[in-house]
Design a protein around this motif. Structure first.
Motif, PDB file in Angstrom:
ATOM      1  N   PHE A   4      14.775  -7.227  -0.439  1.00  0.00           N
ATOM      2  CA  PHE A   4      15.856  -7.130  -1.090  1.00  0.00           C
ATOM      3  C   PHE A   4      16.471  -5.579  -0.820  1.00  0.00           C
ATOM      4  CE2 PHE A   4      13.643  -9.683  -4.263  1.00  0.00           C
ATOM      5  CZ  PHE A   4      14.709 -10.691  -4.396  1.00  0.00           C
ATOM      6  N   LEU A   5      15.603  -4.695  -0.503  1.00  0.00           N
ATOM      7  CA  LEU A   5      16.299  -3.183  -0.056  1.00  0.00           C
ATOM      8  C   LEU A   5      16.385  -3.242   1.224  1.00  0.00           C
ATOM      9  CD1 LEU A   5      13.415  -1.143  -1.670  1.00  0.00           C
ATOM     10  CD2 LEU A   5      15.706  -1.192  -2.351  1.00  0.00           C
ATOM     11  N   ARG A   6      16.194  -3.910   2.132  1.00  0.00           N
ATOM     12  CA  ARG A   6      16.667  -3.902   3.766  1.00  0.00           C
ATOM     13  C   ARG A   6      17.790  -4.691   3.757  1.00  0.00           C
ATOM     14  NH1 ARG A   6      14.936  -0.844   7.229  1.00  0.00           N
ATOM     15  NH2 ARG A   6      12.775  -1.086   6.997  1.00  0.00           N
ATOM     16  N   LYS A   7      17.987  -5.639   2.893  1.00  0.00           N
ATOM     17  CA  LYS A   7      19.139  -6.401   2.706  1.00  0.00           C
ATOM     18  C   LYS A   7      20.526  -5.541   2.346  1.00  0.00           C
ATOM     19  CE  LYS A   7      20.644 -10.967   1.469  1.00  0.00           C
ATOM     20  NZ  LYS A   7      20.154 -12.149   0.854  1.00  0.00           N
ATOM     21  N   ARG A   8      19.975  -4.678   1.325  1.00  0.00           N
ATOM     22  CA  ARG A   8      21.193  -3.710   0.900  1.00  0.00           C
ATOM     23  C   ARG A   8      21.285  -2.338   1.753  1.00  0.00           C
ATOM     24  NH1 ARG A   8      20.126  -3.355  -5.448  1.00  0.00           N
ATOM     25  NH2 ARG A   8      20.049  -5.792  -5.945  1.00  0.00           N
ATOM     26  N   PHE A   9      20.415  -1.901   2.335  1.00  0.00           N
ATOM     27  CA  PHE A   9      20.158  -0.708   3.216  1.00  0.00           C
ATOM     28  C   PHE A   9      19.583  -0.964   4.446  1.00  0.00           C
ATOM     29  CE2 PHE A   9      19.666   0.436  -1.322  1.00  0.00           C
ATOM     30  CZ  PHE A   9      21.025   1.000  -1.525  1.00  0.00           C
ATOM     31  N   HIS A  10      20.383  -1.500   5.627  1.00  0.00           N
ATOM     32  CA  HIS A  10      19.566  -1.826   6.641  1.00  0.00           C
ATOM     33  C   HIS A  10      18.884  -0.908   7.311  1.00  0.00           C
ATOM     34  CE1 HIS A  10      22.674  -5.338   7.467  1.00  0.00           C
ATOM     35  NE2 HIS A  10      22.332  -5.307   6.397  1.00  0.00           N
ATOM     36  N   ARG A  11      19.040   0.388   7.240  1.00  0.00           N
ATOM     37  CA  ARG A  11      18.470   1.412   7.743  1.00  0.00           C
ATOM     38  C   ARG A  11      17.309   2.199   6.958  1.00  0.00           C
ATOM     39  NH1 ARG A  11      21.116   2.179  12.680  1.00  0.00           N
ATOM     40  NH2 ARG A  11      23.432   1.701  12.303  1.00  0.00           N
ATOM     41  N   ILE A  12      17.008   1.674   5.716  1.00  0.00           N
ATOM     42  CA  ILE A  12      16.217   2.252   4.764  1.00  0.00           C
ATOM     43  C   ILE A  12      14.877   2.645   5.560  1.00  0.00           C
ATOM     44  CG2 ILE A  12      15.390   0.073   3.832  1.00  0.00           C
ATOM     45  CD1 ILE A  12      15.466   1.249   1.000  1.00  0.00           C
ATOM     46  N   LYS A  13      14.336   3.584   4.998  1.00  0.00           N
ATOM     47  CA  LYS A  13      13.164   4.141   5.687  1.00  0.00           C
ATOM     48  C   LYS A  13      11.895   3.662   4.710  1.00  0.00           C
ATOM     49  CE  LYS A  13      15.296   8.079   6.644  1.00  0.00           C
ATOM     50  NZ  LYS A  13      15.730   9.502   6.721  1.00  0.00           N
ATOM     51  N   LEU A  14      11.088   2.537   4.813  1.00  0.00           N
ATOM     52  CA  LEU A  14      10.476   1.927   3.903  1.00  0.00           C
ATOM     53  C   LEU A  14       8.820   1.727   4.576  1.00  0.00           C
ATOM     54  CD1 LEU A  14      11.117   0.331   1.347  1.00  0.00           C
ATOM     55  CD2 LEU A  14      11.821  -1.683   2.711  1.00  0.00           C
ATOM     56  N   GLY A  15       8.148   2.146   3.365  1.00  0.00           N
ATOM     57  CA  GLY A  15       6.929   1.750   3.581  1.00  0.00           C
ATOM     58  C   GLY A  15       6.130   1.182   2.572  1.00  0.00           C
ATOM     59  N   PHE A  16       5.025   0.702   2.778  1.00  0.00           N
ATOM     60  CA  PHE A  16       4.271  -0.165   1.815  1.00  0.00           C
ATOM     61  C   PHE A  16       2.732   0.064   1.956  1.00  0.00           C
ATOM     62  CE2 PHE A  16       2.392  -3.823  -0.014  1.00  0.00           C
ATOM     63  CZ  PHE A  16       2.986  -4.194  -1.235  1.00  0.00           C
ATOM     64  N   PHE A  17       2.239   0.176   0.876  1.00  0.00           N
ATOM     65  CA  PHE A  17       0.563   0.173   0.884  1.00  0.00           C
ATOM     66  C   PHE A  17       0.010  -0.979  -0.008  1.00  0.00           C
ATOM     67  CE2 PHE A  17      -3.706   1.162   0.584  1.00  0.00           C
ATOM     68  CZ  PHE A  17      -3.975   1.794   1.731  1.00  0.00           C
ATOM     69  N   LEU A  18      -0.603  -1.792   0.688  1.00  0.00           N
ATOM     70  CA  LEU A  18      -1.524  -2.836  -0.284  1.00  0.00           C
ATOM     71  C   LEU A  18      -2.822  -2.203  -0.774  1.00  0.00           C
ATOM     72  CD1 LEU A  18      -1.194  -5.664  -1.301  1.00  0.00           C
ATOM     73  CD2 LEU A  18      -2.557  -6.436   0.710  1.00  0.00           C
ATOM     74  N   HIS A  19      -3.014  -2.167  -2.107  1.00  0.00           N
ATOM     75  CA  HIS A  19      -4.136  -1.725  -2.538  1.00  0.00           C
ATOM     76  C   HIS A  19      -5.216  -2.822  -2.733  1.00  0.00           C
ATOM     77  CE1 HIS A  19      -2.794   2.617  -3.327  1.00  0.00           C
ATOM     78  NE2 HIS A  19      -1.609   1.974  -3.409  1.00  0.00           N
ATOM     79  N   SER A  20      -4.731  -3.951  -3.007  1.00  0.00           N
ATOM     80  CA  SER A  20      -5.666  -5.249  -3.212  1.00  0.00           C
ATOM     81  C   SER A  20      -6.431  -5.397  -1.739  1.00  0.00           C
ATOM     82  CB  SER A  20      -5.374  -6.084  -3.805  1.00  0.00           C
ATOM     83  OG  SER A  20      -4.358  -7.150  -3.146  1.00  0.00           O
ATOM     84  N   PRO A  21      -7.279  -6.389  -1.467  1.00  0.00           N
ATOM     85  CA  PRO A  21      -7.658  -6.890  -0.211  1.00  0.00           C
ATOM     86  C   PRO A  21      -6.411  -7.689   0.271  1.00  0.00           C
ATOM     87  CG  PRO A  21      -9.136  -7.594  -2.131  1.00  0.00           C
ATOM     88  CD  PRO A  21      -8.152  -6.895  -2.680  1.00  0.00           C
ATOM     89  N   PHE A  22      -6.175  -7.960   1.734  1.00  0.00           N
ATOM     90  CA  PHE A  22      -5.675  -8.923   2.077  1.00  0.00           C
ATOM     91  C   PHE A  22      -6.577  -9.998   2.651  1.00  0.00           C
ATOM     92  CE2 PHE A  22      -2.808 -11.525   4.753  1.00  0.00           C
ATOM     93  CZ  PHE A  22      -1.539 -11.193   4.114  1.00  0.00           C
ATOM     94  N   PRO A  23      -6.428 -11.368   2.168  1.00  0.00           N
ATOM     95  CA  PRO A  23      -7.572 -12.322   2.282  1.00  0.00           C
ATOM     96  C   PRO A  23      -7.109 -12.914   3.817  1.00  0.00           C
ATOM     97  CG  PRO A  23      -5.851 -13.353   0.897  1.00  0.00           C
ATOM     98  CD  PRO A  23      -5.416 -11.795   1.011  1.00  0.00           C
TER      99      PRO A  23
END
Ligand SMILES: O=P(O)(O)OC[C@H]1O[C@H](O[C@H]2O[C@H](CO)[C@@H](O)[C@H](O)[C@H]2O)[C@H](O)[C@@H](O)[C@@H]1O
Length: 662
Positions: free
Chosen positions: A208-227
């Protein structure tokens, strides 16, 4: 020649033309001392610079809320236990941190505006108020009873183990992620701010964010396991979620295994390859590089150190020492959910006492159980089961006369100060979860066991004593690889857990001290600030090329992504090609086959008669030199295009070439 489906999508507006102003708040502006502005203000001025800003987004705000009974007004305070509050210590000084998330309080719609205003002014917090029904479907339905079990390796075979995929819950998840995007848009300065999203509740928010702001500086951290991909691929919305991740610039995981599982999902489900260069892992995604970061979170050292020196803690410790006089205390601190392996731990405790008579009356397993974060049959079953097993062990090995109970429950909520007091008196901590993203209990325990003057006094720590701690840790949890001195166990193997408990009790003090020192050194140098600083620096690095590229939005709905192009790259339109073609008299035309002349999804890859006719017309012009450039083998290409006189073929990525010149 682009497939039809691409044509419309490439003509979507670019981010440069896209503006949402809303009621965005500007970054606070500061005067930088010592720099002349030359604006004739008497030489006293400085350059105006805006403070760096980070927007930290999590399901819940790092706030505690309660309604004051006498005034009936809402009262708020920062929650010092919240990781999202603690992580700001790693940001550059002067950084303004804005938090976006939900409140753990039921604020009525009529109060929401005032509360929002107050939280923004006082706490830099932006609340996302979710209607009750939506919250239930999103959080209790999709998050806790669908995603949470699957990400912890439990497929929903029966209702007791979670829910089957429910499209209305998925819709609620989508809607809530969009509400978060709306809230972020209200405060975001897209050119300046860095946005850092946390955990599995918000995995499609990046889209949703990238769609509105193509150049947004965006990070994500997954705290749970990735299976593992074999589990992940059971999700009916697996592609949407993967694409959500890929709309970020940096994706963080606690462990190498979680990152590896994510990369194999990208490869198997989306056909994406990754590259590892000089310690950096990057995925190429439509011209953008999505970076991967592997770094487990740490604890806030200051918080534990502060509690360790408090007189109140020392008093608690003295009380606990008295209560567990001459006992060896093993400690468990767990949330109440299906994955913490509490009942397996209790079986092992029973077996320890069964096999070691001399430990009966001497060893106690104290279990602190934090209140459940969700409700449902799964949680009730866990609670019923652990009490049944505890009763069985206590009935068999307890000594009612002396008040000895092998398993002692401390039911939540237990304050951090009280937990520190328990850590201080415990010979060993047992973290037996069958899956957990990270788990910081062993870290807090180790730092507490390093002592402090008041704690040492309360514990009767003498000149000849050594610092010691023992950790029993499940091999299935995120902190396990970082704790090289822990006794690592397979929690499903009750014999192994029993043996680990026995070693923890009998191990020499010298060895306990060696293990303790090793852990303490690592944990104190890899704290939460170290983690967030390192993440923040990598996020800045991952975004540094944003303004050197042109970004085009492509794709609909949750399949949206941006295509990043070199600034000199121009869309090749019919209006450009036709005049250029007419003007020139010597042309080299290189045509890719699959995905360009032939639709990628077509089952029959053989060129149609129309295509052959078209090629023959192009090749028939003596001013044209036409080649098909393909990765396909020379034999099928020769066969398919045998009837095209004057067509050149470059097969197998250029390994075989067939020239036809006039
Ligand atoms: O229960 P939720 O509201 O869905 O939140 C999930 C859990 O979040 C926190 O744990 C997660 O992050 C920790 C720090 O990275 C990590 O140690 C843990 O393994 C993750 O699951 C929170 O501490 C848990 O209580 C929540 O259940």
């Amino acid at each position: 020649m682009l497939p039809e489906s691409w044509k419309d999508q490439l003509s979507l507006v670019s981010a440069d033309d896209y503006q949402i102003m809303g009621n965005r708040i500007p970054n606070a502006v500061t005067k930088l001392p010592g720099l002349e502005t030359g604006d004739g203000d008497g030489g006293n001025g400085g350059a105006w610079v805006s403070k760096p800003r980070r927007i930290v987004v999590s399901n819940q705000l790092p706030l505690r809320a309660h309604r004051d009974i006498s005034s009936n007004k809402w009262c708020f305070e920062f929650d010092n236990d919240s990781l999202y509050l603690q992580l700001k210590d790693g940001f550059p000084p002067e950084t303004e941190v804005v938090y976006v998330g939900s409140l753990n309080a039921d604020v009525s719609p009529s109060e929401q505006e005032d509360v929002s205003q107050y939280l923004l002014e006082k706490f830099q917090c932006v609340p996302t108020f979710l209607p009750c029904d939506l919250l239930n479907k999103y959080y209790h339905g999709f998050c806790k009873h669908y995603l949470w079990p699957i990400f912890h390796y439990l497929l929903p075979m029966t209702q007791a183990q979670g829910s089957l995929f429910d499209r209305s819950h998925w819709k609620a998840y989508t809607k809530v992620n969009k509400i978060f995007a709306d809230k972020i848009s209200e405060v975001l300065n897209p050119d300046e701010d860095y946005v850092w999203i946390h955990d599995y509740h918000l995995m499609i928010l990046p889209t949703f964010l990238r769609k509105r702001f193509h150049r947004i500086k965006l990070g994500f951290f997954l705290h749970s396991p990735f299976p593992s991909s074999e589990i992940y691929r059971t999700l009916p919305v697996r592609d949407e979620i993967l694409k959500g991740f890929l709309n970020c610039d940096l994706i963080g995981f606690h462990t190498f295994d979680y990152a590896r599982h994510f990369l194999s999902c990208c490869s198997r489900m989306l056909g994406l390859d990754y590259e590892s260069k000089r310690g950096y892992i990057g995925l190429e995604y439509f011209g953008r590089t999505v970076s991967i970061k592997i770094l487990p979170v740490g604890i806030h050292m200051g918080q534990i150190e502060e509690i360790k020196v408090a007189e109140e803690t020392a008093e608690k410790v003295k009380g606990l020492r008295e209560r567990f006089k001459e006992k060896i205390v093993m400690l468990g601190v767990d949330d109440l959910d299906m994955f913490k392996g509490i009942s397996l731990k209790f079986w092992a405790m029973g077996q320890l006492l069964e096999q070691n008579k001399e430990l009966r009356g001497k060893v106690v397993l104290v279990q602190i159980t934090n209140p459940a974060r969700s409700s449902g049959k799964d949680v009730q079953d866990v609670e019923t089961q652990i009490h049944l097993i505890a009763d069985e062990v206590n009935n068999k090995f307890g000594r009612p006369g002396s008040g000895y109970k092998p398993i002692v429950f401390v039911n939540g909520p237990v304050s951090t100060l009280d937990k520190v007091a328990y850590y201080a008196i415990s010979e060993c901590v047992v973290v037996n979860a069958v899956r957990d993203g990270m788990n910081l209990v062993p870290y807090k325990y180790t730092v507490t066991r390093q002592g402090s003057p008041v704690l040492d006094e309360a514990l009767g720590f003498g000149a000849g004593d050594v610092r010691k701690s023992v950790i029993i840790v499940s091999e299935f949890i995120g902190c396990s690889p970082s704790l090289s001195g822990a006794i690592r166990v397979n929690p499903w193997n009750i014999d192994a857990v029993t043996d680990a408990m026995s070693s923890a009790v009998t191990m020499s003090d010298k060895e306990k001290n060696l293990r303790h020192q090793k852990h303490h050194k690592y944990i104190s140098s890899h704290d939460v600030a170290y983690w967030s600083r390192s993440y923040d620096q990598d996020l800045q690095r991952a975004c540094k090329d944003h303004y050197n590229k042109r970004f085009w939005g492509v794709g609909l709905g949750l399949g949206f992504r941006v295509v990043a192009l070199d600034p000199n790259f121009r869309k090749l339109g019919v209006e450009t090609i036709v005049p250029a073609y007419k003007k020139t008299s010597s042309r080299l035309i290189l045509l890719d086959y699959d995905g360009t002349m032939m639709d990628q999804d077509s089952l029959d890859k053989k060129p149609s008669d129309d295509l052959i006719t078209l090629l023959n017309r192009l090749c028939g012009d003596p001013n044209n030199l036409v080649f098909i450039v393909s990765g396909r083998g020379k034999d099928p290409l020769s066969k398919w295009f045998g009837s095209c006189a004057n067509l050149g073929l470059s097969a197998e990525h250029g390994y075989f070439t067939r020239y036809y010149f006039y």
